[in-house]
Design an enzyme around this catalytic site. Structure first.
Site, PDB file in Angstrom:
ATOM      1  N   PRO A  62      44.842  56.489  49.817  1.00  0.00           N
ATOM      2  CG  PRO A  62      43.443  55.605  48.188  1.00  0.00           C
ATOM      3  CD  PRO A  62      44.813  55.512  48.741  1.00  0.00           C
ATOM      4  CG  ASN A  98      37.683  54.250  38.643  1.00  0.00           C
ATOM      5  OD1 ASN A  98      38.774  54.707  38.967  1.00  0.00           O
ATOM      6  ND2 ASN A  98      37.383  52.980  38.756  1.00  0.00           N
ATOM      7  CB  CYS A 182      54.946  45.967  40.782  1.00  0.00           C
ATOM      8  SG  CYS A 182      54.843  47.705  40.350  1.00  0.00           S
ATOM      9  CB  CYS A 185      57.794  48.260  39.337  1.00  0.00           C
ATOM     10  SG  CYS A 185      56.549  48.560  40.579  1.00  0.00           S
ATOM     11  CG  ASP A 186      59.251  44.626  38.158  1.00  0.00           C
ATOM     12  OD1 ASP A 186      59.922  45.626  38.445  1.00  0.00           O
ATOM     13  OD2 ASP A 186      58.960  43.742  38.992  1.00  0.00           O
ATOM     14  NE  ARG A 228      37.003  37.595  41.719  1.00  0.00           N
ATOM     15  CZ  ARG A 228      36.981  37.426  43.032  1.00  0.00           C
ATOM     16  NH1 ARG A 228      36.871  38.479  43.807  1.00  0.00           N
ATOM     17  NH2 ARG A 228      37.067  36.229  43.562  1.00  0.00           N
ATOM     18  CB  ILE A 284      46.175  35.990  42.868  1.00  0.00           C
ATOM     19  CG1 ILE A 284      47.445  36.082  43.741  1.00  0.00           C
ATOM     20  CG2 ILE A 284      46.490  35.314  41.549  1.00  0.00           C
ATOM     21  CD1 ILE A 284      47.961  34.712  44.191  1.00  0.00           C
ATOM     22  CG  ASP A 324      41.954  48.218  49.559  1.00  0.00           C
ATOM     23  OD1 ASP A 324      40.879  48.821  49.427  1.00  0.00           O
ATOM     24  OD2 ASP A 324      42.707  47.922  48.615  1.00  0.00           O
ATOM     25  CD  GLN A 332      36.638  49.755  42.752  1.00  0.00           C
ATOM     26  OE1 GLN A 332      36.950  50.525  41.851  1.00  0.00           O
ATOM     27  NE2 GLN A 332      36.861  48.465  42.673  1.00  0.00           N
TER      28      GLN A 332
HETATM   29  P1  NDP Z   1      40.233  40.590  42.838  1.00  0.00           P
HETATM   30  O1  NDP Z   1      39.999  40.056  44.187  1.00  0.00           O
HETATM   31  O2  NDP Z   1      39.157  41.340  42.147  1.00  0.00           O
HETATM   32  O3  NDP Z   1      40.653  39.415  41.857  1.00  0.00           O
HETATM   33  C1  NDP Z   1      41.606  38.450  42.252  1.00  0.00           C
HETATM   34  C2  NDP Z   1      41.680  37.411  41.164  1.00  0.00           C
HETATM   35  O4  NDP Z   1      42.708  36.505  41.513  1.00  0.00           O
HETATM   36  C3  NDP Z   1      40.395  36.607  41.004  1.00  0.00           C
HETATM   37  O5  NDP Z   1      40.168  36.367  39.654  1.00  0.00           O
HETATM   38  C4  NDP Z   1      40.729  35.302  41.742  1.00  0.00           C
HETATM   39  O6  NDP Z   1      40.060  34.196  41.210  1.00  0.00           O
HETATM   40  C5  NDP Z   1      42.206  35.176  41.451  1.00  0.00           C
HETATM   41  N1  NDP Z   1      42.924  34.371  42.425  1.00  0.00           N
HETATM   42  C6  NDP Z   1      42.931  34.489  43.775  1.00  0.00           C
HETATM   43  N2  NDP Z   1      43.750  33.582  44.324  1.00  0.00           N
HETATM   44  C7  NDP Z   1      44.273  32.860  43.309  1.00  0.00           C
HETATM   45  C8  NDP Z   1      45.172  31.785  43.236  1.00  0.00           C
HETATM   46  N3  NDP Z   1      45.734  31.254  44.308  1.00  0.00           N
HETATM   47  N4  NDP Z   1      45.482  31.300  42.002  1.00  0.00           N
HETATM   48  C9  NDP Z   1      44.942  31.837  40.908  1.00  0.00           C
HETATM   49  N5  NDP Z   1      44.081  32.864  40.888  1.00  0.00           N
HETATM   50  C10 NDP Z   1      43.745  33.367  42.092  1.00  0.00           C
HETATM   51  O7  NDP Z   1      41.564  41.466  42.980  1.00  0.00           O
HETATM   52  P2  NDP Z   1      42.126  42.666  42.093  1.00  0.00           P
HETATM   53  O8  NDP Z   1      43.441  42.960  42.709  1.00  0.00           O
HETATM   54  O9  NDP Z   1      42.080  42.350  40.668  1.00  0.00           O
HETATM   55  O10 NDP Z   1      41.120  43.866  42.362  1.00  0.00           O
HETATM   56  C11 NDP Z   1      40.895  44.331  43.689  1.00  0.00           C
HETATM   57  C12 NDP Z   1      39.943  45.531  43.630  1.00  0.00           C
HETATM   58  O11 NDP Z   1      40.626  46.624  43.012  1.00  0.00           O
HETATM   59  C13 NDP Z   1      38.718  45.243  42.787  1.00  0.00           C
HETATM   60  O12 NDP Z   1      37.622  45.837  43.393  1.00  0.00           O
HETATM   61  C14 NDP Z   1      39.029  45.924  41.470  1.00  0.00           C
HETATM   62  O13 NDP Z   1      37.867  46.360  40.792  1.00  0.00           O
HETATM   63  C15 NDP Z   1      39.907  47.083  41.886  1.00  0.00           C
HETATM   64  N6  NDP Z   1      40.843  47.449  40.800  1.00  0.00           N
HETATM   65  C16 NDP Z   1      40.433  48.408  39.931  1.00  0.00           C
HETATM   66  C17 NDP Z   1      41.262  48.802  38.907  1.00  0.00           C
HETATM   67  C18 NDP Z   1      40.787  49.862  37.964  1.00  0.00           C
HETATM   68  O14 NDP Z   1      39.643  50.271  38.038  1.00  0.00           O
HETATM   69  N7  NDP Z   1      41.629  50.369  37.078  1.00  0.00           N
HETATM   70  C19 NDP Z   1      42.584  48.189  38.681  1.00  0.00           C
HETATM   71  C20 NDP Z   1      42.887  47.167  39.649  1.00  0.00           C
HETATM   72  C21 NDP Z   1      42.042  46.811  40.651  1.00  0.00           C
HETATM   73  P3  NDP Z   1      38.503  33.918  41.483  1.00  0.00           P
HETATM   74  O15 NDP Z   1      37.762  34.930  40.647  1.00  0.00           O
HETATM   75  O16 NDP Z   1      38.340  32.521  41.034  1.00  0.00           O
HETATM   76  O17 NDP Z   1      38.316  34.105  42.951  1.00  0.00           O
END
Ligand code: NDP
Length: 487
Positions: A62, A98, A182, A185-186, A228, A284, A324, A332
């Site tokens: 985007p 959104n 993914c 995909c999977d 989160r 993650i 990003d 976002q």
């Molecule tokens: P985030 O960074 O929000 O979340 C990553 C998660 O992975 C956290 O809970 C983190 O834990 C955990 N994590 C990181 N490293 C490890 C590890 N080594 N072992 C275990 N857990 C781990 O990433 P997202 O990809 O979920 O989201 C990225 C952005 O994209 C966000 O702003 C989100 O709102 C947006 N998004 C929106 C969507 C929608 O609106 N439909 C869908 C998908 C994403 P901890 O919390 O402890 O750090």
């Protein structure tokens, strides 16, 4: 003596103000930050180059698509180097609910629409992946993985991010054999299976929701005390009793039968246990794709490209970043798109500040790089009198006339779209007509506002678009008119 002192002070003050003005004029909006580095960017240095790209957008999510739309719409020759994953992360997303003005749409559809929009404004697309950028001289030499080299006057980096991986025993062995990032995909491969999702963000929730349609049991493993993910996303999980969430739980090993994942070892509150599972879905977070740029622009400790103040300018003159790859916080799609727009405006500001203009682009038009197979752009010839038009109509059955005036912004937006269209419909003659200078033609066709677009067949007007002519609708208008003639 005082008189001389006053004079000297006046001169000094003048010099200070002057140098600030010169700095701004020579470097645009980013000049506010004096820490920018880079070679001198003087417009005269461009003429000796080949394969010139005034705006090189790297990446096609985007952020890249909106940057391309804005630059092309401003009349700048813009090439998007799409990279290995055209469309970026949204191509792997299902529903996006959104996005402004669209209550619910599929990620890939959103990208398709944004790409089409950019193309209709004249952006060109190259299926190329950038390997490195040489910033020792300007224009910046960009080398692609294919060996292609182009010279960019400005660069907008929108390469996004790549899913983060785990570093636990078994990960490398079973990557692709039951470990994936993914679900879109999977997930269909996991009918009646038992799966785990690692992570506590929105992506983890989304993956779990995609999986629950197929799998019998989905366990989300969250390393912290809470997720989160947004409250709205978490709320959705409640509808599915097949989804379980385990907090303060980390994966320590992935096990299998050498061809597929069979289980994971987890550590929960100090206890280790083995869990049966057929699939491990990682959510993650992501790592910014900055590999070819790390040595040329400043990055933060998370690896994201740093932007200056409220702009999308990077530490290197003429190089901008959005989406990003430069966003450690929000990530976002809507924000990436908005930042892409800002980057486009910053790039345009930079180009104008060094003296780049449509007239200049015209002088280097033969040296501009246009990707093969992408839609090229061809400058339209002008028609200056009714006499000239009559001559053309004897030779060409279908002719498109673009009526414009010199200072009409919508006309400027429309022109690149027609330049692209002229390379698509080769049998059609595309011409621009200055409605003031060629008043006899304007009078003949009752053109009293610009832009006005006429499609003529054997001298007769068979389609007309004027007044509320929206550049983005021009492509569709032409398509319909030309298809009608061809029938
Ligand atoms: P985030 O960074 O929000 O979340 C990553 C998660 O992975 C956290 O809970 C983190 O834990 C955990 N994590 C990181 N490293 C490890 C590890 N080594 N072992 C275990 N857990 C781990 O990433 P997202 O990809 O979920 O989201 C990225 C952005 O994209 C966000 O702003 C989100 O709102 C947006 N998004 C929106 C969507 C929608 O609106 N439909 C869908 C998908 C994403 P901890 O919390 O402890 O750090």
């Amino acid at each position: 003596m005082k008189k001389y002192l006053d004079y000297a002070l006046f001169l000094l003050a003048g010099l200070c103000v002057g140098s600030v003005v010169v700095w701004y004029i020579s470097h645009g909006r980013c000049a506010e930050d004096r820490n920018q580095v880079g070679p001198n960017c003087e417009i005269g240095m461009v003429t000796g180059s080949q394969n010139i790209v005034p705006v090189a957008v790297i990446g096609s999510g985007p952020a890249g698509l909106m940057a391309a739309t804005y630059c092309a719409r401003s009349g700048l020759h813009t090439v998007v180097f799409e990279g290995d994953h055209p469309g970026g992360q949204l191509m792997e997303t299902t529903w996006v609910e959104n996005w402004p003005g669209m209550p619910k749409t599929l990620g890939p559809d959103l990208i398709k629409g944004a790409r089409q929009q950019a193309m209709e404004f004249g952006a060109l697309f190259a299926r190329e992946t950038v390997k490195k950028i040489d910033v020792t001289t300007w224009p910046y030499g960009i080398e692609m993985a294919s060996g292609l080299k182009v010279n960019a006057l400005s660069v907008i980096i929108t390469t996004g991010a790549t899913p983060r991986k785990l570093t636990v025993p078994g990960f490398n062995e079973y990557w692709g054999k039951g470990i994936t990032t993914c679900a879109t995909c999977d997930a269909p491969f996991y009918k009646h299976a038992i799966v785990v999702v690692i992570g506590g963000g929105d992506a983890a929730v989304e993956q779990a929701l995609q999986l629950v349609t197929y799998a019998d049991r989905v366990t989300i493993l969250v390393r912290g005390e809470e997720m989160r993910a947004s409250p709205q996303m978490k709320e959705r999980l409640k509808a599915f009793k097949q989804i379980t969430i385990r907090y303060k739980t980390e994966i320590t090993e992935i096990k299998g039968d050498s061809s597929h994942v069979k289980g994971v070892v987890i550590s929960s509150n100090g206890h280790h246990e083995e869990m049966e599972t057929n699939g491990v879905f990682l959510a993650i977070g992501h790592l910014p794709n900055t590999e070819p740029f790390r040595n040329i622009v400043d990055c933060d400790d998370q690896g994201c490209i740093k932007v200056l103040g409220r702009s999308q300018c990077t530490s290197m003159r003429g190089i901008f970043a959005a989406g990003d790859v430069a966003d450690p916080d929000y990530r976002q799609a809507g924000i990436a798109a908005g930042d892409g727009i800002k980057a486009a405006l910053d790039a345009e500001d930079f180009l104008r500040s060094i003296g780049y203009s449509e007239q200049f682009e015209e002088t280097v038009s033969q040296k501009l790089y246009s990707p093969e197979g992408g839609h090229g752009r061809k400058a339209l010839n002008g028609i200056g009198s009714l006499f000239e038009l009559k001559k053309i109509l004897k030779e060409q059955k279908t002719v498109v006339l673009d009526f414009y005036t010199e200072f009409c912004p919508s006309c400027m937006q429309l022109l690149p779209i027609l330049e692209v269209a002229s390379t698509k419909w080769l049998k059609v003659g595309f011409y621009k007509v200055n409605a003031i200078e060629a008043a006899d033609i304007a009078k003949k066709f009752d053109v009293v506002s610009v832009p006005t677009l006429l499609v003529l067949y054997k001298g007769d007007v068979i389609a007309r678009m004027g007044q509320d002519l929206q550049p983005s609708k021009a492509h569709e208008f032409l398509k319909q008119a030309i298809e009608t003639i061809e029938k």
